[in-house]
Structures are given as C-alpha cells and as structure tokens.
Design a protein around this motif. Structure first.
Motif, PDB file in Angstrom:
ATOM      1  N   GLY A   1       0.782  -1.220   0.000  1.00  0.00           N
ATOM      2  CA  GLY A   1       0.000   0.000   0.000  1.00  0.00           C
ATOM      3  C   GLY A   1       0.821   1.280   0.000  1.00  0.00           C
ATOM      4  N   ARG A   2       2.159   1.156   0.009  1.00  0.00           N
ATOM      5  CA  ARG A   2       2.997   2.363   0.035  1.00  0.00           C
ATOM      6  C   ARG A   2       2.867   3.180  -1.246  1.00  0.00           C
ATOM      7  NH1 ARG A   2       6.637  -1.301   1.520  1.00  0.00           N
ATOM      8  NH2 ARG A   2       7.821  -1.035  -0.413  1.00  0.00           N
ATOM      9  N   ILE A   3       2.755   2.454  -2.395  1.00  0.00           N
ATOM     10  CA  ILE A   3       2.694   3.125  -3.692  1.00  0.00           C
ATOM     11  C   ILE A   3       1.345   2.857  -4.339  1.00  0.00           C
ATOM     12  CG2 ILE A   3       3.765   3.422  -5.954  1.00  0.00           C
ATOM     13  CD1 ILE A   3       5.557   4.242  -3.625  1.00  0.00           C
ATOM     14  N   GLU A   4       0.598   3.922  -4.521  1.00  0.00           N
ATOM     15  CA  GLU A   4      -0.689   3.834  -5.208  1.00  0.00           C
ATOM     16  C   GLU A   4      -0.522   4.417  -6.614  1.00  0.00           C
ATOM     17  OE1 GLU A   4      -5.281   5.251  -4.424  1.00  0.00           O
ATOM     18  OE2 GLU A   4      -3.645   6.669  -3.994  1.00  0.00           O
ATOM     19  N   ILE A   5      -1.003   3.688  -7.606  1.00  0.00           N
ATOM     20  CA  ILE A   5      -0.963   4.178  -8.985  1.00  0.00           C
ATOM     21  C   ILE A   5      -2.390   4.402  -9.458  1.00  0.00           C
ATOM     22  CG2 ILE A   5      -0.319   3.651 -11.358  1.00  0.00           C
ATOM     23  CD1 ILE A   5       2.000   2.000 -10.301  1.00  0.00           C
ATOM     24  N   LYS A   6      -2.702   5.646  -9.817  1.00  0.00           N
ATOM     25  CA  LYS A   6      -4.020   5.976 -10.337  1.00  0.00           C
ATOM     26  C   LYS A   6      -3.973   6.007 -11.863  1.00  0.00           C
ATOM     27  CE  LYS A   6      -6.084   8.478  -6.458  1.00  0.00           C
ATOM     28  NZ  LYS A   6      -6.774   9.716  -6.019  1.00  0.00           N
ATOM     29  N   VAL A   7      -4.824   5.210 -12.477  1.00  0.00           N
ATOM     30  CA  VAL A   7      -4.842   5.081 -13.930  1.00  0.00           C
ATOM     31  C   VAL A   7      -5.797   6.108 -14.530  1.00  0.00           C
ATOM     32  CG1 VAL A   7      -5.419   3.537 -15.847  1.00  0.00           C
ATOM     33  CG2 VAL A   7      -4.234   2.635 -13.826  1.00  0.00           C
ATOM     34  N   PHE A   8      -5.311   6.828 -15.547  1.00  0.00           N
ATOM     35  CA  PHE A   8      -6.115   7.797 -16.284  1.00  0.00           C
ATOM     36  C   PHE A   8      -6.140   7.372 -17.753  1.00  0.00           C
ATOM     37  CE2 PHE A   8      -4.551   9.960 -12.551  1.00  0.00           C
ATOM     38  CZ  PHE A   8      -5.610  10.760 -12.141  1.00  0.00           C
TER      39      PHE A   8
END
Length: 335
Positions: A61-68
């Motif tokens: 959960g340290r790195i969240e990647i939000k996809v656009f």
C-alpha cells in the motif's frame, strides 16, 4: 442493562481511534498518475490496471498508482512533455518524436512481421530496448517495458486501389501519425498522406477530410472507429506498440525496493501483451466483419511486395534519425 450499554460504548470508543490509526497507516506514501490513451475495456487499459494492482499489493500500500485512460491527461504528445517535467509520473503511450526524432526508431515500418518476431524484437535485453531506453533517458524519462498492441493495417471509408501493389496510386487521402517513418512507409505504398491529430481522426473520416487511417490495429479500429470505417486492409506492415515509461524525477523519489516492484510489474507486460495481441488480432478482424466492414486479409507471400518496397526506404531515415543509428538498425534487422 446500564452496565451492558456502558461496556458497549467503551468498546466503541476504544475501537474508533484504533480504526483511524489503521487507516492512517494504510495511506500510501506516494500516489502516481499513470496516463493511457485507450478507453476503458481496451486491453491496454486493463494491463495498466493490472500493473497498478500489483504495485499496490507488493508495496504493502505504500505506492498507489491511479490510472487515467482515454487521454484524460492529454494526448500522447502532451503527456510525454509532462513526463519530462515530472508533472505526470507514468505513461503507457505511443512515443512522440518532437523532442528527439530518433524516438521514431520503434515505429519503423516492416521491422517485424510475425508475433514470434515481436517476442524477440521487444525483449528487455534486446537491441531495441537498450537503444530506446538510452534515448528516453537523455530527456528525463525511463523506459520500463514495451506493450505490443498488434499489427496495424489501413482502414478506409472508400475502396483502396490494388493495396498489394506499391506501384499503383491508392486513390485515397490517408491520415498518418506525425512521424517520418509513417510518411515514408505510406508514400512508398502509393498513398497520399495528411497528418491529423488523433482526437480529430473520427470527425475527419466522417466529414471526408481524410478517407483512410494509418497507424492502428484492428482492435483499436473496432473499439474507436466502428461505424465509420467501411474497409479494412490487414497489411501488417508495422506494429503499434506503447512504451511503459516513468518520469526520472519520479523514479529518483522512489525507494529502491519500490523501484524494483514497479519495474518487475511492467516488465511482465511485454510477453503478456504479445500473447493477448495475437488473440486480439484475429478476434477483432472477425468483429469488424460482423460490424459490416469489408475486411481483406493476406498471406505473407502476398504481402512480400509491400514489405520489400517499404523496407527499401529505411536508409532515407538517416537524415532525421541519424546515419549512425540507421546503419546500426539496418545491420540488426535487414533480412
């Protein structure tokens, strides 16, 4: 009864700080914006989400990647500029060449003609990956992987004259990406060409400003231009590939272990995407037919004159991509 209620209230009061403490601990250390150019439901977007899910899980959960997806953050030319600046963190896009013409290297027509050839061409230890990574790095961008979309053809709103004969004028005005490799390849096949931004392609085909489109797979043609195209010529003279990239400014902010997780998640995309592209190619050719598009497919022998004519233009890229790079390229891939 009052004692029971009091006990419950005390328990709730004890639980609330613990709950919010847990939420705070689970908050990501970094949230990365990941830009794509295809809509929801498209294979490319699904693969981007796969990377995001794997990174979230493996970093705890340290790195969240939000996809656009679907060019929400701008088309690929703008997104690449934002990668250089670091205002967009990651992208899975076509690579523009306005910052360095040599970035057209991965799109040279007829570089590969089969899916097995693509597996070798796009290997992370291959010549092409190393060259492209070096070119990206000079601009402040790191290459993480290639994603193959499939072999491209030509879609049109009117019939093409003798598509297998490069010596014949094709009778349509063909939209091409703003890259010299596509201009040379299309003109070698006998097409008149025009450059149109991607977000204007559908409208241009509908109003007759262009009569055909170059630079897309049958998958993209079906998902984005269904109902507009009347003909599909599966010429397979080039392949659509996306580059999975991360801004070096973002990369430098990441912990070493998080870099490794992101790199590993992206590296798996290459092999997976080629397997999926092989299935998608035929699937969407069939779907185009079902949608009423007149589809033309060919054998490798039938396509040989096209491949021969287009690959004969490679040395003409020396002025734009540099003589040294094209000499290396021809030695590596000329048959």
């Amino acid at each position: 009864m009052r004692k029971v209620v009091l006990s419950v209230l005390l328990g709730v009061l004890f639980f609330i700080p613990a709950f919010f403490s847990g939420c705070a601990a689970a908050a990501p250390e970094m949230t990365l914006r990941f830009s794509g150019q295809f809509p929801e439901g498209h294979t490319a977007t699904m693969l981007m989400r796969q990377v995001a899910e794997e990174v979230l899980a493996k970093t705890g959960g340290r790195i969240e990647i939000k996809v656009f997806p679907d060019n929400e953050l701008g088309d690929y030319t703008l997104v690449y500029e934002e990668l250089i600046r670091g205002s967009i963190d990651m992208a899975a896009i076509t690579v523009p060449s306005q910052f360095d013409p040599r970035l057209e290297l991965a799109y040279i027509n007829c570089i590969v003609r089969t899916f097995d050839g693509a597996r070798k061409l796009f290997a992370p230890d291959g010549w092409l990956f190393k060259k492209m990574d070096g070119l990206h790095s000079r601009l402040g961008v790191k290459l993480l992987a290639f994603q193959m979309e499939g072999f491209i053809g030509i879609g049109s709103t009117k019939p093409v004259n003798e598509p297998l004969n490069p010596g014949v004028k094709k009778g349509i005005l063909l939209r091409i990406p703003n890259m010299e490799v596509f201009k040379l390849g299309a003109e070698a096949m006998g097409y008149r060409t025009i450059t149109i931004p991607w977000d204007e392609v559908r409208g241009s085909l509908q109003n007759g400003f262009a009569e055909g489109v170059n630079g897309m797979t049958p998958t993209a043609a079906y998902s984005m231009l269904k109902g507009v195209l009347k003909y599909w010529y599966d010429l397979r003279y080039s392949m659509e590939n996306l580059n999975y990239m991360i801004s070096l400014k973002t990369w430098e902010k990441l912990k070493e272990e998080d870099r490794a997780v992101i790199a590993d998640a992206c590296s798996k995309i290459t092999a997976t995407s080629i397997d999926l592209a092989e299935k998608d190619q035929q699937k969407h050719i069939d779907l185009l037919r079902e949608a009423g598009v007149e589809v033309h497919t060919y054998t490798m022998d039938e396509l040989a004159p096209v491949f021969s004519k287009v690959s004969a233009t490679w040395d003409r890229l020396a002025d734009k991509l540099s003589a040294e790079l094209i000499d290396e390229f021809i030695k590596e891939y000329a048959e």
